[in-house]
Design an enzyme around this catalytic site. Structure first.
Site, PDB file in Angstrom:
ATOM      1  N   CYS A  89      -1.717  10.212  -2.291  1.00 55.83           N
ATOM      2  CA  CYS A  89      -0.580  11.097  -2.533  1.00 55.83           C
ATOM      3  C   CYS A  89      -0.651  12.352  -1.636  1.00 55.83           C
ATOM      4  O   CYS A  89      -1.723  12.792  -1.260  1.00 55.83           O
ATOM      5  CB  CYS A  89      -0.477  11.572  -3.972  1.00 55.83           C
ATOM      6  SG  CYS A  89      -0.428  10.271  -5.176  1.00 55.83           S
ATOM      7  N   ARG A 131      -1.111   9.238   3.312  1.00 61.54           N
ATOM      8  CA  ARG A 131      -1.874   9.424   2.078  1.00 61.54           C
ATOM      9  C   ARG A 131      -1.284   8.665   0.907  1.00 61.54           C
ATOM     10  O   ARG A 131      -1.827   8.690  -0.203  1.00 61.54           O
ATOM     11  CB  ARG A 131      -1.937  10.909   1.726  1.00 61.54           C
ATOM     12  CG  ARG A 131      -2.676  11.741   2.741  1.00 61.54           C
ATOM     13  CD  ARG A 131      -2.653  13.180   2.339  1.00 61.54           C
ATOM     14  NE  ARG A 131      -3.447  13.390   1.144  1.00 61.54           N
ATOM     15  CZ  ARG A 131      -4.651  13.924   1.124  1.00 61.54           C
ATOM     16  NH1 ARG A 131      -5.203  14.306   2.236  1.00 61.54           N
ATOM     17  NH2 ARG A 131      -5.302  14.080   0.007  1.00 61.54           N
ATOM     18  N   TRP A 150       1.085   7.531  -4.062  1.00 62.28           N
ATOM     19  CA  TRP A 150       0.330   6.284  -4.112  1.00 62.28           C
ATOM     20  C   TRP A 150       0.110   6.029  -5.602  1.00 62.28           C
ATOM     21  O   TRP A 150      -0.613   6.766  -6.262  1.00 62.28           O
ATOM     22  CB  TRP A 150      -1.004   6.440  -3.384  1.00 62.28           C
ATOM     23  CG  TRP A 150      -1.809   5.190  -3.337  1.00 62.28           C
ATOM     24  CD1 TRP A 150      -1.685   4.159  -2.439  1.00 62.28           C
ATOM     25  CD2 TRP A 150      -2.879   4.813  -4.216  1.00 62.28           C
ATOM     26  NE1 TRP A 150      -2.610   3.178  -2.709  1.00 62.28           N
ATOM     27  CE2 TRP A 150      -3.347   3.552  -3.791  1.00 62.28           C
ATOM     28  CE3 TRP A 150      -3.485   5.411  -5.327  1.00 62.28           C
ATOM     29  CZ2 TRP A 150      -4.393   2.879  -4.431  1.00 62.28           C
ATOM     30  CZ3 TRP A 150      -4.521   4.741  -5.961  1.00 62.28           C
ATOM     31  CH2 TRP A 150      -4.960   3.484  -5.506  1.00 62.28           C
ATOM     32  N   ASN A 210      -1.241  15.646  -7.394  1.00 60.17           N
ATOM     33  CA  ASN A 210      -2.206  14.681  -6.847  1.00 60.17           C
ATOM     34  C   ASN A 210      -3.376  14.634  -7.811  1.00 60.17           C
ATOM     35  O   ASN A 210      -3.820  15.680  -8.282  1.00 60.17           O
ATOM     36  CB  ASN A 210      -2.745  15.140  -5.494  1.00 60.17           C
ATOM     37  CG  ASN A 210      -1.770  14.902  -4.378  1.00 60.17           C
ATOM     38  OD1 ASN A 210      -0.691  14.358  -4.590  1.00 60.17           O
ATOM     39  ND2 ASN A 210      -2.138  15.323  -3.182  1.00 60.17           N
ATOM     40  N   GLY A 211      -3.911  13.441  -8.049  1.00 57.03           N
ATOM     41  CA  GLY A 211      -5.074  13.319  -8.924  1.00 57.03           C
ATOM     42  C   GLY A 211      -4.747  12.439 -10.117  1.00 57.03           C
ATOM     43  O   GLY A 211      -3.731  11.745 -10.136  1.00 57.03           O
ATOM     44  N   GLU A 242     -18.313  -4.347   7.908  1.00 53.09           N
ATOM     45  CA  GLU A 242     -17.270  -3.442   8.383  1.00 53.09           C
ATOM     46  C   GLU A 242     -16.201  -4.219   9.156  1.00 53.09           C
ATOM     47  O   GLU A 242     -14.996  -3.980   8.982  1.00 53.09           O
ATOM     48  CB  GLU A 242     -17.896  -2.341   9.253  1.00 53.09           C
ATOM     49  CG  GLU A 242     -16.916  -1.369   9.865  1.00 53.09           C
ATOM     50  CD  GLU A 242     -16.023  -0.638   8.855  1.00 53.09           C
ATOM     51  OE1 GLU A 242     -16.279  -0.700   7.648  1.00 53.09           O
ATOM     52  OE2 GLU A 242     -15.041  -0.011   9.312  1.00 53.09           O
ATOM     53  N   LYS A 267     -12.267  -4.418   8.109  1.00 52.50           N
ATOM     54  CA  LYS A 267     -11.192  -4.015   9.036  1.00 52.50           C
ATOM     55  C   LYS A 267     -10.168  -5.132   9.134  1.00 52.50           C
ATOM     56  O   LYS A 267      -8.968  -4.908   9.083  1.00 52.50           O
ATOM     57  CB  LYS A 267     -11.827  -3.748  10.401  1.00 52.50           C
ATOM     58  CG  LYS A 267     -11.325  -2.639  11.194  1.00 52.50           C
ATOM     59  CD  LYS A 267     -11.727  -1.242  10.831  1.00 52.50           C
ATOM     60  CE  LYS A 267     -11.636  -0.854   9.406  1.00 52.50           C
ATOM     61  NZ  LYS A 267     -12.231   0.338   8.990  1.00 52.50           N
ATOM     62  N   GLU A 315      -8.178  -5.621   5.655  1.00 61.41           N
ATOM     63  CA  GLU A 315      -7.321  -4.546   5.143  1.00 61.41           C
ATOM     64  C   GLU A 315      -6.043  -4.373   5.945  1.00 61.41           C
ATOM     65  O   GLU A 315      -5.019  -3.975   5.398  1.00 61.41           O
ATOM     66  CB  GLU A 315      -8.078  -3.221   5.006  1.00 61.41           C
ATOM     67  CG  GLU A 315      -8.460  -2.565   6.285  1.00 61.41           C
ATOM     68  CD  GLU A 315      -9.250  -1.279   6.071  1.00 61.41           C
ATOM     69  OE1 GLU A 315      -9.008  -0.569   5.096  1.00 61.41           O
ATOM     70  OE2 GLU A 315     -10.129  -0.993   6.915  1.00 61.41           O
ATOM     71  N   HIS A 317     -26.623 -21.372   1.123  1.00 52.77           N
ATOM     72  CA  HIS A 317     -26.985 -21.445  -0.294  1.00 52.77           C
ATOM     73  C   HIS A 317     -25.744 -21.548  -1.178  1.00 52.77           C
ATOM     74  O   HIS A 317     -25.762 -21.115  -2.323  1.00 52.77           O
ATOM     75  CB  HIS A 317     -27.857 -20.245  -0.683  1.00 52.77           C
ATOM     76  CG  HIS A 317     -29.160 -20.252   0.039  1.00 52.77           C
ATOM     77  ND1 HIS A 317     -30.183 -21.134  -0.263  1.00 52.77           N
ATOM     78  CD2 HIS A 317     -29.607 -19.538   1.102  1.00 52.77           C
ATOM     79  CE1 HIS A 317     -31.202 -20.939   0.560  1.00 52.77           C
ATOM     80  NE2 HIS A 317     -30.861 -19.966   1.413  1.00 52.77           N
ATOM     81  N   LYS A 355      -4.893   6.696   2.426  1.00 52.80           N
ATOM     82  CA  LYS A 355      -6.057   7.401   2.965  1.00 52.80           C
ATOM     83  C   LYS A 355      -6.560   8.392   1.917  1.00 52.80           C
ATOM     84  O   LYS A 355      -5.756   8.939   1.161  1.00 52.80           O
ATOM     85  CB  LYS A 355      -5.591   8.161   4.208  1.00 52.80           C
ATOM     86  CG  LYS A 355      -6.684   8.671   5.091  1.00 52.80           C
ATOM     87  CD  LYS A 355      -7.017   7.676   6.150  1.00 52.80           C
ATOM     88  CE  LYS A 355      -8.052   8.167   7.130  1.00 52.80           C
ATOM     89  NZ  LYS A 355      -8.730   7.022   7.750  1.00 52.80           N
TER      90      LYS A 355
HETATM   91  C1  F6R Z   1     -11.585   1.441   5.337  1.00 50.69           C
HETATM   92  C2  F6R Z   1     -11.590   2.799   4.859  1.00 50.69           C
HETATM   93  C3  F6R Z   1     -12.123   3.081   3.507  1.00 50.69           C
HETATM   94  C4  F6R Z   1     -12.886   4.421   3.497  1.00 50.69           C
HETATM   95  C5  F6R Z   1     -13.306   4.765   2.056  1.00 50.69           C
HETATM   96  C6  F6R Z   1     -14.099   6.042   1.998  1.00 50.69           C
HETATM   97  O1  F6R Z   1     -11.052   1.353   6.623  1.00 50.69           O
HETATM   98  O2  F6R Z   1     -11.120   3.700   5.516  1.00 50.69           O
HETATM   99  O3  F6R Z   1     -12.936   2.039   3.059  1.00 50.69           O
HETATM  100  O4  F6R Z   1     -13.999   4.315   4.325  1.00 50.69           O
HETATM  101  O5  F6R Z   1     -12.183   4.872   1.245  1.00 50.69           O
HETATM  102  O6  F6R Z   1     -13.343   7.118   2.453  1.00 50.69           O
HETATM  103  P1  F6R Z   1     -14.023   8.474   2.886  1.00 50.69           P
HETATM  104  O7  F6R Z   1     -14.824   8.182   4.110  1.00 50.69           O
HETATM  105  O8  F6R Z   1     -12.887   9.409   3.134  1.00 50.69           O
HETATM  106  O9  F6R Z   1     -14.907   8.903   1.759  1.00 50.69           O
END
Ligand code: F6R
Length: 606
Positions: free
Chosen positions: A2, A27, A74, A98-99, A476, A480, A483, A499, A601
């Site tokens: 948000c 966000r 969000w 937000n929250g 990772e 990527k 997502e 296994h 984000k």
């Molecule tokens: C994946 C991604 C998320 C963040 C996770 C932690 O591409 O961006 O998995 O890595 O939400 O976020 P931060 O680093 O802001 O604590």
């Protein structure tokens, strides 16, 4: 999670809110809304979907307000629709939030006979609670203080009251909020991106602070004492939050990786010497145990760092997902260091992990990208990632910066423990310049990764396998891929596949094998071959040196190679290749790369 923007001033508040919401859309982007002062009446306009929907709706409205609050959402409580979108209005109170209000149901039950709730949200309940106390106390600041006492959870609120429609009240707990002034215009935002077109100077609201924005900003602490605050300055520019000619922020941010190296070298190791590291990172020699905590990609960085710390600095290292760590039994050790990794510095679980470590008297180190963010402020010491603003939801350059900084810490710890000499350490650091050059070459060669992506972008499933640090890279790479492209992918420890999970391998399924350690390369290669025997398309991702040993083997669909580097840095270039492939797979599929479905984000809720 948000985004909040607010404005009090001389200009057209509607335009400022819309441009702020566009900047904050990364966000959260399932609905948005605005509340503004239209000649002493609060008008609310909300829309489901993208901010552009709201913008279109507002085009037909001719009001020219000078005070407004806006929000991009969000969804947490309740579907992403117009009713649940913010702002919410209850009684004489309108707010954006937000929250998460964790105890909203019990508050709702208490207020049910006074208010008729319209939405499914916790926010509407918070709004009612504020309205209730304002009416009872007849004093807004006292009312907000009482609200703070009742609410369990996290919040950043921007509030407008019917009887003061030209002012905004704000307060926060565990969710960031900043406020800024430029030429008698006042801006409120959940993040600097929303106001960078006007100013890069801002005040940070501390936990439980309250502020009233009218002819100036009046700050109060949690006891309602008037306070003054120091101004912070964001060192970047508006370019940081613009695409600058790139189709997507993700691609721009992958290109930025070259600058990440530059920034880290010039700030932390300008002379490429271990002495620089000692000076800028401090001393780690007293620590006997390290616990690394993070979420998602930050957790994956920790997994890679565990390998570096244990193997090259000989220090026991555990890695924990913050969401698990905060609720599990922990066994604090003397001389333990908890390293908190977070791009945003606001991730709710990681923030709580920091508090838990501190409550257990364990030293904390934050590896954080966003300056002065909550985790940065609450950690005993901080090393900033210096990656600049990251807008794409899927992290790229910040992951790289985290891993680079952890690799540098591993070199420093190896040196402090006399496992590597000064000369060796300095030689390793020399590789930093190679890293920068190699990454640039990989990015310049991006069409090659697009060609690879063309081969399988229509697939539904794939695997990434590797051992030790390569398994961390697989996790990772797989994250990527899934997502942003929505292709189901799994990362698996190469030796573990047989296994059970190997039963999932089918004809033509893509299996990436990441192999960076020559001594165990044959093992992972054998595991790759086991998948090939069951019909997979193998893609080997490795160093030139290792690839050379297998050059006569034509059974790979593709062999992606990177230059050889010292063991501390070998993973870094690999990850850029994997980010580019994920990007192109998502691009070819036509997905919304910067704003993948269901994500946002900066996860400031549990
Ligand atoms: C994946 C991604 C998320 C963040 C996770 C932690 O591409 O961006 O998995 O890595 O939400 O976020 P931060 O680093 O802001 O604590």
């Amino acid at each position: 999670m948000c985004g909040i923007i607010g404005y009090v001033g001389k200009d057209n508040a509607k335009d400022i809110i819309i441009s702020g919401l566009h900047a904050l859309e990364y966000r959260g982007y399932d609905s948005s809304g605005i509340a503004y002062n239209a000649q002493n009446k609060i008008k609310i306009v909300k829309m489901e979907g993208k901010v552009s929907n709201l913008e279109n709706k507002l085009k037909d409205i001719n009001d020219l307000p000078h005070t407004a609050i806006g929000h991009t959402r969000w969804a947490t409580h309740g579907k992403p629709n117009e009713v649940n979108a913010h702002p919410h209005k209850v009684g004489n109170t309108t707010l954006v939030h937000n929250g998460i209000i964790e105890n909203y149901l019990s508050i709702k039950n208490k207020l049910n006979n006074i208010y008729n709730f319209q939405s499914e949200t916790d926010t509407e309940v918070a709004c009612a609670l504020i309205d209730y106390y304002v009416k009872k106390e007849k004093n807004k600041l006292k009312a907000l203080k009482l609200v703070q006492k009742d609410i369990i959870g996290s919040y950043a609120f921007a509030i407008i009251f019917d009887d003061e429609p030209e002012n905004i009240y704000i307060m926060r707990k565990d969710s960031p909020l900043i406020v800024a002034e430029k030429d008698n215009n006042y801006y409120v935002a959940s993040d600097i991106a929303a106001i960078l077109s006007y100013t890069n100077k801002y005040y940070l609201l501390d936990q439980l602070d309250i502020a009233k924005i009218s002819d100036k900003i009046y700050f109060f602490d949690s006891e309602l004492n008037p306070i003054t605050k120091k101004i912070n300055e964001y060192s970047g520019t508006i370019n940081d939050v613009m695409k600058n000619g790139f189709d997507h922020f993700m691609l721009k941010e992958i290109h930025d990786e070259v600058n990440v190296y530059k920034n880290i070298i010039s700030n932390y190791v300008p002379n490429l010497s271990i002495h620089d590291l000692k000076k800028n990172f401090g001393n780690f020699s007293k620590y006997k145990k390290i616990t690394i905590v993070g979420c998602g990609s930050a957790y994956h960085t920790g997994l890679a760092a565990k390998y570096l710390f244990e193997n090259f600095a000989n220090i026991e290292t555990n890695v924990e997902m913050a969401s698990e760590y905060r609720y599990k039994k922990i066994f604090p050790k003397r001389n333990e260091l908890v390293i908190l990794i977070s791009q945003s510095g606001e991730t709710a679980d990681t923030l709580e992990a920091a508090r838990l470590a501190k409550a257990n008297k364990i030293d904390t180190l934050g590896i954080i990208n966003v300056l002065s963010s909550s985790i940065a402020r609450e950690s005993d010491r901080v090393i900033y990632c210096l990656a600049g603003c990251e807008i794409a939801v899927a992290t790229t350059k910040a992951y790289l910066a985290q891993l680079l900084i952890l690799s540098l810490i591993a070199i420093l710890m190896g040196y402090e423990r006399k496992l590597i000499t000064r000369n060796e350490a300095n030689n390793y650091l020399l590789d930093l310049t190679k890293l920068q050059k190699d990454t640039k070459e990989i990015i310049n060669n991006k069409d090659y990764y697009k060609e690879i992506a063309k081969d399988f972008y229509k697939d539904r499933e794939m695997f990434f396998i590797g051992r030790n640090i390569d398994f961390a890279l697989c996790m990772e790479s797989s994250l990527k891929m899934k997502e942003i492209s929505y292709i189901h992918s799994e990362a698996y420890a190469a030796g573990e596949l047989k296994h059970g999970t190997i039963s999932l391998i089918e004809e033509n399924m893509v299996v990436f094998g990441i192999v960076t350690n020559p001594s165990i390369a044959p093992k992972t290669i054998s595991n790759l071959k086991e998948t090939k025997a069951r019909g997979s398309k193998m893609i080997l991702v490795t160093t030139k040196e290792i690839a050379n040993n297998y050059k006569d083997d034509k059974s790979y669909k593709f062999v992606i190679t990177v230059n050889n580097l010292c063991p501390f840095f070998q993973s870094l270039t690999i990850i850029t290749t994997m980010q580019l492939i994920s990007y192109y797979v998502a691009l070819l599929k036509g997905e919304n790369i910067d704003q993948p479905r269901n994500l946002a984000k900066s996860v400031t809720v549990e």
